[in-house]
Design an enzyme around this catalytic site. Structure first.
Site, mmCIF file in Angstrom:
data_model
loop_
_atom_site.group_PDB
_atom_site.id
_atom_site.type_symbol
_atom_site.label_atom_id
_atom_site.label_comp_id
_atom_site.label_asym_id
_atom_site.label_seq_id
_atom_site.Cartn_x
_atom_site.Cartn_y
_atom_site.Cartn_z
ATOM 1 N N TYR A 191 -4.364 8.343 -6.790
ATOM 2 C CA TYR A 191 -3.366 7.339 -6.377
ATOM 3 C C TYR A 191 -3.707 6.801 -4.989
ATOM 4 C CZ TYR A 191 1.018 5.378 -4.623
ATOM 5 O OH TYR A 191 1.951 4.547 -4.066
ATOM 6 N N LYS A 212 -4.668 2.928 -3.173
ATOM 7 C CA LYS A 212 -4.015 2.313 -2.010
ATOM 8 C C LYS A 212 -5.020 2.125 -0.857
ATOM 9 C CE LYS A 212 0.031 1.861 -3.949
ATOM 10 N NZ LYS A 212 0.522 0.504 -4.333
ATOM 11 N N SER A 238 0.889 -1.156 0.000
ATOM 12 C CA SER A 238 0.000 0.000 0.000
ATOM 13 C C SER A 238 0.922 1.199 0.000
ATOM 14 C CB SER A 238 -0.901 -0.054 1.242
ATOM 15 O OG SER A 238 -1.630 1.126 1.405
HETATM 16 P P1 NDP Z 1 9.353 1.951 -9.087
HETATM 17 O O1 NDP Z 1 8.720 2.885 -10.043
HETATM 18 O O2 NDP Z 1 10.813 2.057 -8.798
HETATM 19 O O3 NDP Z 1 9.050 0.427 -9.513
HETATM 20 C C1 NDP Z 1 7.754 0.048 -9.880
HETATM 21 C C2 NDP Z 1 7.762 -1.408 -10.286
HETATM 22 O O4 NDP Z 1 6.427 -1.798 -10.626
HETATM 23 C C3 NDP Z 1 8.635 -1.674 -11.501
HETATM 24 O O5 NDP Z 1 9.280 -2.910 -11.326
HETATM 25 C C4 NDP Z 1 7.617 -1.738 -12.628
HETATM 26 O O6 NDP Z 1 8.025 -2.527 -13.734
HETATM 27 C C5 NDP Z 1 6.476 -2.439 -11.911
HETATM 28 N N1 NDP Z 1 5.213 -2.364 -12.619
HETATM 29 C C6 NDP Z 1 4.493 -1.255 -12.940
HETATM 30 N N2 NDP Z 1 3.395 -1.623 -13.631
HETATM 31 C C7 NDP Z 1 3.441 -2.972 -13.769
HETATM 32 C C8 NDP Z 1 2.604 -3.944 -14.373
HETATM 33 N N3 NDP Z 1 1.494 -3.611 -15.042
HETATM 34 N N4 NDP Z 1 2.946 -5.262 -14.287
HETATM 35 C C9 NDP Z 1 4.070 -5.624 -13.653
HETATM 36 N N5 NDP Z 1 4.920 -4.759 -13.076
HETATM 37 C C10 NDP Z 1 4.599 -3.445 -13.129
HETATM 38 O O7 NDP Z 1 8.512 2.153 -7.739
HETATM 39 P P2 NDP Z 1 8.720 1.558 -6.267
HETATM 40 O O8 NDP Z 1 9.604 0.394 -6.276
HETATM 41 O O9 NDP Z 1 9.035 2.685 -5.387
HETATM 42 O O10 NDP Z 1 7.213 1.125 -5.953
HETATM 43 C C11 NDP Z 1 6.856 -0.209 -5.648
HETATM 44 C C12 NDP Z 1 5.523 -0.213 -4.923
HETATM 45 O O11 NDP Z 1 5.637 0.542 -3.717
HETATM 46 C C13 NDP Z 1 4.374 0.422 -5.727
HETATM 47 O O12 NDP Z 1 3.192 -0.330 -5.509
HETATM 48 C C14 NDP Z 1 4.242 1.813 -5.093
HETATM 49 O O13 NDP Z 1 2.943 2.329 -5.237
HETATM 50 C C15 NDP Z 1 4.606 1.516 -3.643
HETATM 51 N N6 NDP Z 1 5.074 2.682 -2.898
HETATM 52 C C16 NDP Z 1 6.237 3.337 -3.236
HETATM 53 C C17 NDP Z 1 6.640 4.450 -2.508
HETATM 54 C C18 NDP Z 1 7.896 5.211 -2.814
HETATM 55 O O14 NDP Z 1 8.055 6.323 -2.273
HETATM 56 N N7 NDP Z 1 8.820 4.691 -3.616
HETATM 57 C C19 NDP Z 1 5.832 4.957 -1.391
HETATM 58 C C20 NDP Z 1 4.666 4.177 -1.101
HETATM 59 C C21 NDP Z 1 4.305 3.096 -1.843
HETATM 60 P P3 NDP Z 1 8.779 -1.896 -15.042
HETATM 61 O O15 NDP Z 1 10.234 -1.863 -14.657
HETATM 62 O O16 NDP Z 1 8.446 -2.864 -16.118
HETATM 63 O O17 NDP Z 1 8.205 -0.519 -15.274
#
Ligand code: NDP
Length: 281
Positions: free
Chosen positions: A151, A155, A137
């Site tokens: 967004y 969540k 989340s």
């Molecule tokens: P990143 O943007 O660094 O990574 C996002 C990941 O999600 C990538 O691996 C991307 O793949 C993948 N992804 C997106 N869409 C799809 C899809 N349709 N199918 C499969 N994979 C997909 O973000 P974070 O690592 O920071 O975020 C990870 C999670 O944590 C998310 O759910 C985000 O909402 C949550 N989050 C993040 C925060 C932050 O500050 N970083 C804060 C709170 C929550 P690809 O490489 O192919 O694009």
């Protein structure tokens, strides 16, 4: 560590960011990982070829790719112990600035995708009568605010689903934890991840507009360390009584405390009205 004590992880969005760091931490802990990504070549580039890792193609918006990935996981390891529903992305803009198409696309990934993966993995966990589901989340799943309304709504949906799953699955021996990161230093706020609404309405310059500016300025400077987060997540899966919610980052804890205090104060201030609508006893 013997083979029996090694767990099998199934992680979505493992190509980069939090998903990639959890993959590394689980491998470092000696576990097996089914690392999934839209482009699995990137998994091999990042993690190399190792017996403990199965790189698999998975787009959470494609039911057939999810089913094939779960099948591949079972063919290789025979079980799944920890599901990490991590794939997701952000969207910045006032609610009114967000197009219907942008809303639908975001829900397809952040909510419907998470549900698709969960439905595909649950029969495996139920059969085992064990497992742990970790749903990404956000602190934005606990409190919403300008610029992140749509967004945050995805969540909030993840929180609602997780809270119900927690109650439905506890009797079956399956744990559920919803992770609530604050700002974590990944590419989350970079243009390759976050979506900016096409429309900007001048009336929202001081609310959503300010948040958009701030998000750009904190990108790649966020206070949360994804490596430490990933280690905490691996430790969490070894806890005897894992929590329903785990805020991650001091900013997340502070925001949750502020919201809890606000809700308590407002509940008290309006208690008389709230309870006044019952039928008289
Ligand atoms: P990143 O943007 O660094 O990574 C996002 C990941 O999600 C990538 O691996 C991307 O793949 C993948 N992804 C997106 N869409 C799809 C899809 N349709 N199918 C499969 N994979 C997909 O973000 P974070 O690592 O920071 O975020 C990870 C999670 O944590 C998310 O759910 C985000 O909402 C949550 N989050 C993040 C925060 C932050 O500050 N970083 C804060 C709170 C929550 P690809 O490489 O192919 O694009």
């Amino acid at each position: 560590m013997t083979k029996q004590t090694k767990r099998v992880w199934f992680i979505t969005g493992a190509s980069r960011g939090i998903g990639a760091e959890i993959t590394s931490a689980a491998l470092a802990a000696g576990d097996f990982v089914v690392a999934t990504a839209r482009d699995p070549k990137r998994l091999v580039e990042r993690f190399g070829a190792t017996e403990a890792l199965l790189p698999v193609a998975l787009d959470v918006t494609s039911e057939s790719s999810v089913a094939a990935a779960v099948e591949a996981a079972l063919a290789r390891f025979g079980r799944i112990d920890v599901l990490v529903n991590n794939a997701g992305y952000g969207l910045i803009g006032a609610v009114e600035e967000t197009s219907g198409e942008d809303v639908r696309r975001l829900y397809e990934t952040n909510v419907f995708g998470l549900l698709t993966v969960t439905r595909a993995v649950l029969p495996v966990l139920r059969k085992q009568r064990s497992g742990h589901i970790l749903n990404l989340s956000s602190v934005g799943g606990y409190r919403s605010g300008p610029g992140f309304g749509v967004y945050c709504s995805t969540k909030f949906a993840v929180e609602g689903i997780s809270e119900a799953l927690h109650a439905e699955l506890a009797p079956l021996g399956i744990a559920v934890t919803v992770l609530e990161p604050g700002y974590i230093r990944t590419e989350f706020l970079e243009s390759k991840s976050v979506v900016d609404t096409e429309a900007t309405i001048p009336d929202y310059a001081e609310t959503s507009g300010k948040v958009r500016e701030r998000a750009k300025s904190v990108s790649l400077q966020q206070p949360g360390d994804p490596v430490r987060l990933a280690r905490a997540v691996v430790d969490l899966t070894r806890a005897d009584n894992p929590p329903l919610r785990l805020p991650l980052g001091s900013d997340a804890v502070a925001a949750i405390e502020t919201k809890n205090a606000f809700v308590a104060q407002e509940l008290e201030a309006w208690r008389d009205v709230s309870v006044s609508i019952d039928f008289p006893r």
